[in-house]
Design a protein around this motif. Structure first.
Motif, short mmCIF file in Angstrom:
data_model
loop_
_atom_site.label_atom_id
_atom_site.label_comp_id
_atom_site.label_asym_id
_atom_site.label_seq_id
_atom_site.Cartn_x
_atom_site.Cartn_y
_atom_site.Cartn_z
N VAL A 3 0.82 -1.19 0.00
CA VAL A 3 0.00 0.00 0.00
C VAL A 3 0.87 1.26 0.00
O VAL A 3 0.53 2.27 -0.61
CB VAL A 3 -0.94 0.02 1.23
N ASN A 7 2.40 3.32 -3.76
CA ASN A 7 1.78 4.66 -3.81
C ASN A 7 2.65 5.67 -3.07
O ASN A 7 2.14 6.54 -2.35
CB ASN A 7 0.38 4.62 -3.19
N LEU A 175 -6.38 6.99 -2.09
CA LEU A 175 -5.98 5.61 -2.41
C LEU A 175 -7.17 4.73 -2.71
O LEU A 175 -7.03 3.71 -3.39
CB LEU A 175 -5.18 5.02 -1.24
N GLU A 180 -7.19 0.56 -3.43
CA GLU A 180 -6.52 0.03 -2.25
C GLU A 180 -7.53 -0.22 -1.12
O GLU A 180 -8.57 0.42 -1.05
CB GLU A 180 -5.44 1.00 -1.76
#
Length: 215
Positions: A3, A7, A175, A180
């Motif tokens: 995660v 990102n 996100l 995500e």
């Protein structure tokens, strides 16, 4: 960890935004808070009244409303566009300054009155008494509550997420658009805040140890 590693651009931008809000707002809060705190214990009635009105008015107003005023009303009054992060930083600083001022005032009240009276008897002005006698002693006693104020400021930076300011409070929504897991994202945000708070607690211990030696 994917995660974060997948990102990194969003996470780095969010962390930088949070730190800018924290340090910028903290600087404003310290400077303004010391001034207002001095006004609150000033022998001048007008200064005490102005300081009291400021503290009671701003402190009893929800931070969201203060942020709303800076985000939407202030640009209209100024008749020009201002960066959202600048407005949010100012709002956080002015709001937190009330708590800094009250913390300073409580610290000043711990200094024996006789010391200030003795300094005035020697011919020192109010400004000299505060800067040379009272505030150095008061600062030592207010380190723990002052650090609590700044921990609250750190967490309050997330309020700016609702006013187009990128920080850790906006990571979840950003996100989620990339697919995500939002629960995982929130857990990582929590971990980052815990680490930052632990750093502030570590700084508090260093300052307390330093002032203890200074005594």
């Amino acid at each position: 960890m994917g995660v974060i590693t997948d990102n990194g651009d969003l996470w780095s931008e969010a962390i930088v935004g949070t730190l800018v809000l924290f340090f910028g707002g903290g600087l404003i809060a310290l400077v303004l808070g010391f001034i207002v705190g001095a006004m609150r214990v000033s022998p001048v009635p007008i200064a005490r009244a102005v300081g009291g009105v400021y503290v009671n008015w701003i402190r009893n107003t929800p931070l969201t409303l203060v942020m709303f005023f800076f985000a939407f009303c202030l640009p209209i009054m100024l008749q020009q566009r201002v960066s959202p992060i600048v407005l949010a930083t100012a709002a956080l600083g002015i709001y937190t300054a009330t708590y800094v001022a009250e913390t300073i005032r409580s610290g000043v009240n711990t200094v024996p009155v006789g010391q200030a009276e003795a300094a005035r008897a020697l011919g020192l002005t109010f400004g000299q008494v505060m800067s040379l006698i009272v505030l150095p002693q008061a600062t030592r006693s207010v380190i723990p509550p002052m650090m609590s104020v700044f921990i609250a400021l750190l967490k309050n930076t997330t309020v700016a997420a609702g006013f187009s300011v990128v920080n850790l409070g906006t990571v979840r929504s950003n996100l989620s658009e990339r697919g995500e897991n939002q629960l995982v994202v929130l857990l990582w945000v929590m971990v980052i805040f815990v680490v930052l708070v632990l750093l502030l607690a570590w700084l508090q211990r260093i300052l307390e140890r330093k002032w203890r030696i200074a005594r």
